[in-house]
Design a protein around this motif. Structure first.
Motif, mmCIF file in Angstrom:
data_model
loop_
_atom_site.group_PDB
_atom_site.id
_atom_site.type_symbol
_atom_site.label_atom_id
_atom_site.label_comp_id
_atom_site.label_asym_id
_atom_site.label_seq_id
_atom_site.Cartn_x
_atom_site.Cartn_y
_atom_site.Cartn_z
ATOM 1 N N PHE A 69 0.832 -1.210 0.000
ATOM 2 C CA PHE A 69 0.000 0.000 0.000
ATOM 3 C C PHE A 69 0.866 1.259 0.000
ATOM 4 O O PHE A 69 0.689 2.150 -0.823
ATOM 5 C CB PHE A 69 -0.908 -0.017 1.227
ATOM 6 C CG PHE A 69 -1.724 1.236 1.414
ATOM 7 C CD1 PHE A 69 -2.897 1.420 0.718
ATOM 8 C CD2 PHE A 69 -1.315 2.236 2.291
ATOM 9 C CE1 PHE A 69 -3.646 2.571 0.886
ATOM 10 C CE2 PHE A 69 -2.057 3.384 2.463
ATOM 11 C CZ PHE A 69 -3.232 3.550 1.757
ATOM 12 N N VAL A 70 1.816 1.328 0.932
ATOM 13 C CA VAL A 70 2.647 2.529 1.066
ATOM 14 C C VAL A 70 3.473 2.772 -0.191
ATOM 15 O O VAL A 70 3.659 3.923 -0.611
ATOM 16 C CB VAL A 70 3.561 2.402 2.302
ATOM 17 C CG1 VAL A 70 4.560 3.543 2.347
ATOM 18 C CG2 VAL A 70 2.720 2.399 3.575
ATOM 19 N N VAL A 73 1.676 4.885 -2.842
ATOM 20 C CA VAL A 73 1.234 6.246 -2.527
ATOM 21 C C VAL A 73 2.286 7.259 -2.978
ATOM 22 O O VAL A 73 3.468 7.108 -2.677
ATOM 23 C CB VAL A 73 0.980 6.394 -1.012
ATOM 24 C CG1 VAL A 73 0.636 7.838 -0.668
ATOM 25 C CG2 VAL A 73 -0.144 5.467 -0.567
ATOM 26 N N ASP A 292 -4.967 -1.581 -2.897
ATOM 27 C CA ASP A 292 -4.227 -1.276 -4.124
ATOM 28 C C ASP A 292 -4.835 -0.071 -4.842
ATOM 29 O O ASP A 292 -4.118 0.811 -5.333
ATOM 30 C CB ASP A 292 -4.225 -2.487 -5.068
ATOM 31 C CG ASP A 292 -3.252 -3.571 -4.612
ATOM 32 O OD1 ASP A 292 -2.403 -3.279 -3.753
ATOM 33 O OD2 ASP A 292 -3.349 -4.700 -5.118
ATOM 34 N N SER A 295 -4.147 3.189 -2.722
ATOM 35 C CA SER A 295 -2.743 3.628 -2.734
ATOM 36 C C SER A 295 -2.337 4.206 -4.081
ATOM 37 O O SER A 295 -1.563 5.155 -4.144
ATOM 38 C CB SER A 295 -1.820 2.467 -2.355
ATOM 39 O OG SER A 295 -1.817 1.471 -3.360
#
Length: 489
Positions: A69-70, A73, A292, A295
């Motif tokens: 996720f991160v 971003v 997904d 992000s």
């Protein structure tokens, strides 16, 4: 080795007195196979190992999802960090922004999915909300800002709120655009913005697609050729394209863009209920798809820590999300540079009380002690009063002991306000004592206490003894909470 109890050994045999206290004859017992005392221990060890593996696997899955996720971003330097934006048990304000730019190189089919055309769109921020999260994370408040709000944009004078991002260079410098927009929002509300999240048109579509069909309820049917939304009255199940059209529609609504704000607040409440449901949170495949999509759709400030955010919001449910729109005076058409321009006139004087009613807690201004006039420097600007009123007000304030600067003129406004920079709450309270009825507003656009005289005719005067206040009427809730199944325009 002891014998394993059987059906005979489990119960004592009765004693027969006729046999002299001897037990009766006991039939021969079948041989008992030897016991394996360690087997149970082995089984328990295996169970423990399986549980440990399951826990580790779950932890690894969560860790994997978070890292994935991160990594998706996009982070920018949008917040001027001062060390007080961490999720450390304090209230947090997150600016949520949605803009209308199209994806680069989008095909006709993709544009059709978005219900738009290859007109380039724009980086004007048509959706702007501040999400307030209290220290205990038990609730959330969404405050909407109409895109056509006529506001002060530092360095550019009066302009529509949705232009601030572009004026700050958002087309080529998203961080610069975000910083200017944040400065305007802080100046309007007196709230400190701790974090920033931006999502694009395509990003919203992808999130809606990952979450799947969602139910909404309309009071009246709609058929809007601009947003491509065509729905009957009552409950409808929307796909991703319809969901995007639902939050974009403003033509054909009774209050235009103001009703679009309500649509967006309502939709976020409905989506929150779906995200927080067991069907999403407890389904690893569904949750992975949603993570997904989110992000890849958002842009945030570099200091936003999602684990800290999730920890602070762990007590949140869809039923304790309150929504509201800043107070306005109307939607007039004004003349700018010889052209007619439709705007939303913000009720600047009502915003401080609106914010206090909505999120609670005394402000720094309320808890401040009024400074002595001799310690306060004040500027007076004429924003709609009669000619010479700024000079007259300056002279009056000087006679009360205030330090003053040369009077000047500014943009016309209907309401007299006392504006002050953060840290000068006591100075502003001192001026307010001599200007009862004026709105007191924290601002990032002034460097000292500044009185802006409006068309309401207020002028400074010596304080008078206050009369006993009448009992206040019962307060009306400032915000709205949408229950499951609620219908809107």
């Amino acid at each position: 080795m002891t014998s394993r109890p059987n059906s005979y050994d489990d119960f004592p045999l009765p004693v027969d007195p006729a046999l002299g206290g001897q037990p009766p004859f006991e039939p021969p017992q079948p041989p008992v196979p030897p016991q394996r005392p360690k087997r149970r221990r082995h089984v328990m060890r295996w169970i423990g190992l399986v549980v440990a593996i399951a826990v580790l696997a779950a932890g690894g899955y969560v860790f994997f999802n978070y890292q994935r996720f991160v990594s998706g971003v996009n982070q920018i330097d949008a917040i001027d960090s001062s060390g007080d934006d961490a999720f450390d048990g304090t209230d947090q304000n997150i600016l949520l922004v949605g803009d209308d730019h199209r994806p680069d190189g989008a095909s006709d089919a993709q544009l059709a999915q978005l219900g738009t055309t290859a007109d380039g769109g724009g980086t004007s921020t048509d959706t702007m909300m501040v999400m307030h999260i209290p220290a205990d994370g038990s609730s959330a408040t969404l405050i909407s800002f109409p895109r056509d709000s006529w506001v002060d944009v530092p360095g550019f004078g009066k302009n529509k709120l949705n232009a601030a991002f572009s004026l700050g260079g958002g087309n080529d410098d998203p961080a610069g655009g975000a910083r200017l927009l944040i400065q305007v929002i802080e100046g309007m509300t007196g709230l400190h913005i701790d974090h920033y999240v931006r999502v694009s048109l395509l990003g919203f579509y992808n999130i809606a697609e990952a979450l799947g069909p969602i139910d909404v309820c309309l009071n009246n049917p709609v058929n809007d050729r601009y947003s491509t939304l065509n729905l009957p009255a009552g409950v409808s199940t929307l796909n991703a394209q319809q969901a995007l059209a639902f939050v974009r529609q403003r033509h054909g609504l009774p209050r235009g863009d103001l009703d679009r704000q309500v649509r967006q607040q309502y939709f976020l409440s409905v989506e929150a209920r779906k995200i927080l449901s067991a069907g999403t949170l407890l389904n690893p495949f569904k949750l992975g798809e949603v993570l997904d999509a989110v992000s890849g759709a958002i842009e945030t400030d570099s200091g936003l820590n999602f684990i800290d955010l999730a920890t602070q919001m762990k007590g949140l449910s869809a039923d304790n999300i309150t929504t509201a729109t800043i107070p306005i005076l109307g939607t007039p058409t004004i003349n700018v540079g010889g052209s007619a321009l439709s705007i939303v006139e913000v009720d600047t004087a009502a915003i401080p009380a609106f914010i206090e009613d909505l999120i609670g807690g005394p402000s720094a201004y309320e808890t401040a002690t009024a400074a002595a006039p001799a310690d306060v420097t004040v500027a007076v600007l004429n924003g709609g009063a009669y000619n010479g009123s700024a000079a007259a007000a300056t002279e009056t304030l000087a006679s009360f002991g205030f330090l003053t600067v040369a009077p000047a003129s500014t943009e016309a406004t209907a309401t007299t306000t006392i504006q002050y920079p953060a840290g000068q709450e006591g100075a502003a309270k001192a001026v307010a004592t001599y200007l009862p009825g004026a709105a007191v507003v924290a601002s990032t656009t002034v460097s000292q206490v500044t009185v802006v005289l409006g068309g309401d005719g207020l002028m400074p005067a010596a304080p008078v003894a206050a009369e006993p206040a009448a009992p206040a009427p019962e307060a009306t809730p400032a915000g709205t909470t949408y229950a499951a199944g609620a219908c809107i325009n």
